[in-house]
Scaffold this motif. Structure first.
Motif, PDB file in Angstrom:
ATOM      1  N   ASP A  12       4.336 -10.258 -82.452  1.00 42.65           N
ATOM      2  CA  ASP A  12       4.778 -10.014 -81.061  1.00 42.65           C
ATOM      3  C   ASP A  12       5.929  -9.016 -81.027  1.00 42.65           C
ATOM      4  OD1 ASP A  12       2.939 -11.758 -80.097  1.00 42.65           O
ATOM      5  OD2 ASP A  12       4.362 -13.374 -79.645  1.00 42.65           O
ATOM      6  N   ALA A  13       6.910  -9.221 -81.917  1.00 41.99           N
ATOM      7  CA  ALA A  13       8.090  -8.347 -81.935  1.00 41.99           C
ATOM      8  C   ALA A  13       7.714  -6.922 -82.344  1.00 41.99           C
ATOM      9  CB  ALA A  13       9.142  -8.917 -82.887  1.00 41.99           C
ATOM     10  N   ALA A  14       6.869  -6.794 -83.384  1.00 45.60           N
ATOM     11  CA  ALA A  14       6.491  -5.466 -83.876  1.00 45.60           C
ATOM     12  C   ALA A  14       5.639  -4.735 -82.847  1.00 45.60           C
ATOM     13  CB  ALA A  14       5.721  -5.606 -85.194  1.00 45.60           C
ATOM     14  N   VAL A  29       4.000  -2.962 -90.941  1.00 48.98           N
ATOM     15  CA  VAL A  29       5.220  -3.736 -90.719  1.00 48.98           C
ATOM     16  C   VAL A  29       5.753  -4.149 -92.078  1.00 48.98           C
ATOM     17  CG1 VAL A  29       6.149  -5.911 -89.815  1.00 48.98           C
ATOM     18  CG2 VAL A  29       4.453  -4.641 -88.488  1.00 48.98           C
ATOM     19  N   THR A  30       7.052  -3.952 -92.282  1.00 44.88           N
ATOM     20  CA  THR A  30       7.698  -4.449 -93.496  1.00 44.88           C
ATOM     21  C   THR A  30       8.610  -5.609 -93.101  1.00 44.88           C
ATOM     22  OG1 THR A  30       7.641  -2.241 -94.457  1.00 44.88           O
ATOM     23  CG2 THR A  30       9.136  -3.828 -95.474  1.00 44.88           C
ATOM     24  N   LEU A  31       8.359  -6.722 -93.739  1.00 47.10           N
ATOM     25  CA  LEU A  31       9.071  -7.957 -93.404  1.00 47.10           C
ATOM     26  C   LEU A  31       9.903  -8.401 -94.603  1.00 47.10           C
ATOM     27  CD1 LEU A  31       9.247 -10.401 -91.377  1.00 47.10           C
ATOM     28  CD2 LEU A  31       7.371 -11.412 -92.690  1.00 47.10           C
ATOM     29  N   ARG A  32      11.174  -8.706 -94.340  1.00 43.90           N
ATOM     30  CA  ARG A  32      12.041  -9.278 -95.387  1.00 43.90           C
ATOM     31  C   ARG A  32      12.140 -10.760 -95.125  1.00 43.90           C
ATOM     32  NH1 ARG A  32      16.149  -6.703 -98.262  1.00 43.90           N
ATOM     33  NH2 ARG A  32      17.610  -8.419 -97.990  1.00 43.90           N
ATOM     34  N   ILE A  33      11.811 -11.538 -96.125  1.00 39.46           N
ATOM     35  CA  ILE A  33      11.832 -12.977 -95.897  1.00 39.46           C
ATOM     36  C   ILE A  33      12.392 -13.696 -97.115  1.00 39.46           C
ATOM     37  CG2 ILE A  33       9.416 -13.311 -96.589  1.00 39.46           C
ATOM     38  CD1 ILE A  33       9.350 -15.222 -94.041  1.00 39.46           C
ATOM     39  N   GLY A  34      13.264 -14.641 -96.873  1.00 36.84           N
ATOM     40  CA  GLY A  34      13.930 -15.346 -97.958  1.00 36.84           C
ATOM     41  C   GLY A  34      13.092 -16.481 -98.525  1.00 36.84           C
ATOM     42  N   ASP A  35      13.214 -16.715 -99.818  1.00 37.54           N
ATOM     43  CA  ASP A  35      12.543 -17.847-100.470  1.00 37.54           C
ATOM     44  C   ASP A  35      12.920 -19.176 -99.834  1.00 37.54           C
ATOM     45  OD1 ASP A  35      11.193 -16.423-102.353  1.00 37.54           O
ATOM     46  OD2 ASP A  35      12.563 -16.850-104.000  1.00 37.54           O
ATOM     47  N   VAL A  65       5.453  -7.394 -97.506  1.00 33.25           N
ATOM     48  CA  VAL A  65       6.409  -8.501 -97.535  1.00 33.25           C
ATOM     49  C   VAL A  65       7.391  -8.276 -98.675  1.00 33.25           C
ATOM     50  CG1 VAL A  65       6.707 -10.996 -97.788  1.00 33.25           C
ATOM     51  CG2 VAL A  65       4.679 -10.104 -96.635  1.00 33.25           C
ATOM     52  N   ILE A  66       8.678  -8.324 -98.359  1.00 32.85           N
ATOM     53  CA  ILE A  66       9.719  -8.270 -99.390  1.00 32.85           C
ATOM     54  C   ILE A  66      10.309  -9.678 -99.469  1.00 32.85           C
ATOM     55  CG2 ILE A  66      11.940  -7.274-100.064  1.00 32.85           C
ATOM     56  CD1 ILE A  66      11.248  -4.880 -98.212  1.00 32.85           C
ATOM     57  N   MET A  67      10.082 -10.340-100.604  1.00 31.29           N
ATOM     58  CA  MET A  67      10.636 -11.680-100.764  1.00 31.29           C
ATOM     59  C   MET A  67      12.084 -11.552-101.265  1.00 31.29           C
ATOM     60  SD  MET A  67       8.127 -13.682 -99.789  1.00 31.29           S
ATOM     61  CE  MET A  67       8.839 -15.300-100.180  1.00 31.29           C
ATOM     62  N   VAL A  68      13.001 -12.243-100.595  1.00 32.01           N
ATOM     63  CA  VAL A  68      14.410 -12.191-100.977  1.00 32.01           C
ATOM     64  C   VAL A  68      14.745 -13.484-101.709  1.00 32.01           C
ATOM     65  CG1 VAL A  68      16.766 -11.986-100.133  1.00 32.01           C
ATOM     66  CG2 VAL A  68      14.910 -10.821 -98.931  1.00 32.01           C
ATOM     67  N   HIS A  69      15.223 -13.334-102.956  1.00 31.89           N
ATOM     68  CA  HIS A  69      15.539 -14.511-103.749  1.00 31.89           C
ATOM     69  C   HIS A  69      16.897 -15.061-103.341  1.00 31.89           C
ATOM     70  CE1 HIS A  69      11.967 -13.832-105.911  1.00 31.89           C
ATOM     71  NE2 HIS A  69      12.353 -12.641-106.332  1.00 31.89           N
ATOM     72  N   GLU A 105      16.842 -15.289 -94.850  1.00 32.99           N
ATOM     73  CA  GLU A 105      16.565 -14.291 -93.822  1.00 32.99           C
ATOM     74  C   GLU A 105      15.083 -14.213 -93.478  1.00 32.99           C
ATOM     75  OE1 GLU A 105      17.586 -14.002 -97.135  1.00 32.99           O
ATOM     76  OE2 GLU A 105      18.866 -12.260 -96.799  1.00 32.99           O
ATOM     77  N   MET A 106      14.837 -13.735 -92.293  1.00 35.21           N
ATOM     78  CA  MET A 106      13.473 -13.533 -91.834  1.00 35.21           C
ATOM     79  C   MET A 106      13.610 -12.392 -90.835  1.00 35.21           C
ATOM     80  SD  MET A 106      11.066 -16.224 -89.908  1.00 35.21           S
ATOM     81  CE  MET A 106      11.696 -17.602 -90.850  1.00 35.21           C
ATOM     82  N   GLN A 107      13.397 -11.174 -91.291  1.00 38.63           N
ATOM     83  CA  GLN A 107      13.625 -10.058 -90.380  1.00 38.63           C
ATOM     84  C   GLN A 107      12.645  -8.926 -90.615  1.00 38.63           C
ATOM     85  OE1 GLN A 107      17.646  -9.587 -91.891  1.00 38.63           O
ATOM     86  NE2 GLN A 107      17.254  -7.438 -92.309  1.00 38.63           N
ATOM     87  N   ILE A 108      12.341  -8.223 -89.540  1.00 42.14           N
ATOM     88  CA  ILE A 108      11.489  -7.053 -89.651  1.00 42.14           C
ATOM     89  C   ILE A 108      12.371  -5.908 -90.124  1.00 42.14           C
ATOM     90  CG2 ILE A 108      10.074  -5.392 -88.386  1.00 42.14           C
ATOM     91  CD1 ILE A 108       9.309  -7.707 -86.503  1.00 42.14           C
ATOM     92  N   GLU A 109      12.049  -5.387 -91.313  1.00 42.52           N
ATOM     93  CA  GLU A 109      12.839  -4.312 -91.903  1.00 42.52           C
ATOM     94  C   GLU A 109      12.485  -2.975 -91.244  1.00 42.52           C
ATOM     95  OE1 GLU A 109      14.889  -4.724 -94.696  1.00 42.52           O
ATOM     96  OE2 GLU A 109      14.555  -3.026 -96.048  1.00 42.52           O
ATOM     97  N   SER A 110      11.191  -2.734 -91.057  1.00 46.10           N
ATOM     98  CA  SER A 110      10.773  -1.490 -90.417  1.00 46.10           C
ATOM     99  C   SER A 110       9.338  -1.614 -89.924  1.00 46.10           C
ATOM    100  CB  SER A 110      10.873  -0.324 -91.400  1.00 46.10           C
ATOM    101  OG  SER A 110      10.021  -0.553 -92.496  1.00 46.10           O
ATOM    102  N   ILE A 111       8.970  -0.738 -89.001  1.00 46.95           N
ATOM    103  CA  ILE A 111       7.575  -0.643 -88.599  1.00 46.95           C
ATOM    104  C   ILE A 111       7.170   0.826 -88.610  1.00 46.95           C
ATOM    105  CG2 ILE A 111       7.691  -2.706 -87.130  1.00 46.95           C
ATOM    106  CD1 ILE A 111       7.587  -0.864 -84.685  1.00 46.95           C
ATOM    107  N   GLU A 112       5.880   1.072 -88.793  1.00 45.64           N
ATOM    108  CA  GLU A 112       5.353   2.423 -88.679  1.00 45.64           C
ATOM    109  C   GLU A 112       4.338   2.410 -87.558  1.00 45.64           C
ATOM    110  OE1 GLU A 112       3.829   4.768 -92.120  1.00 45.64           O
ATOM    111  OE2 GLU A 112       4.652   3.036 -93.176  1.00 45.64           O
TER     112      GLU A 112
END
Ligand SMILES: [Zn+2]
Length: 117
Positions: A12-14, A29-35, A65-69, A105-112
């Motif tokens: 929805d946000a993207a 969509v690139t999503l950063r999300i924490g473990d 998806v970028i998983m953040v440790h 974290e749970m955030q949209i890093e970027s969209i194309e």
């Protein structure tokens, strides 16, 4: 399923960001999300593919998806260190008085998007 709820919000946000920018289509969509959110990468991708397939505006959008440790700071000795979801104690002084500084974290890093001429 936890991941379906997360991805519904992300989509929805993207999509509204792409539409606000006047784009023709959402491309990725690139999503950063924490473990520590306990989200599982494969399940996120699976939920994404299920959500986008009926909407031509987003149907071809790729999800990265970028998983953040998890990372914590020790309140006793000040060390900052990475750890897994279950062992949060300080590896330097064995203290359990620690504070989580990354991993939730749970955030949209970027969209194309695809813009028309
Ligand atoms: Zn410590």
């Amino acid at each position: 399923m936890h991941e379906l709820g997360i991805m519904t919000g992300v989509l929805d946000a993207a999509k509204s960001a792409a539409q606000d920018a006047g784009a023709d289509r959402l491309l990725s969509v690139t999503l950063r999300i924490g473990d520590m959110t306990e989200a599982i990468e494969d399940a996120l991708v699976f939920a994404w593919e299920a959500l986008i397939e009926d909407d031509p505006y987003v149907r071809d959008a790729k999800l990265d998806v970028i998983m953040v440790h998890p990372k914590s700071r020790c309140l006793e000795c000040g060390a900052e260190y990475h750890h897994d979801r279950f062992n949060m104690f300080c590896p330097h002084c064995d203290s359990f008085a620690t504070e989580l500084i990354e991993g939730r974290e749970m955030q949209i890093e970027s969209i194309e998007v695809d813009m028309s001429e």
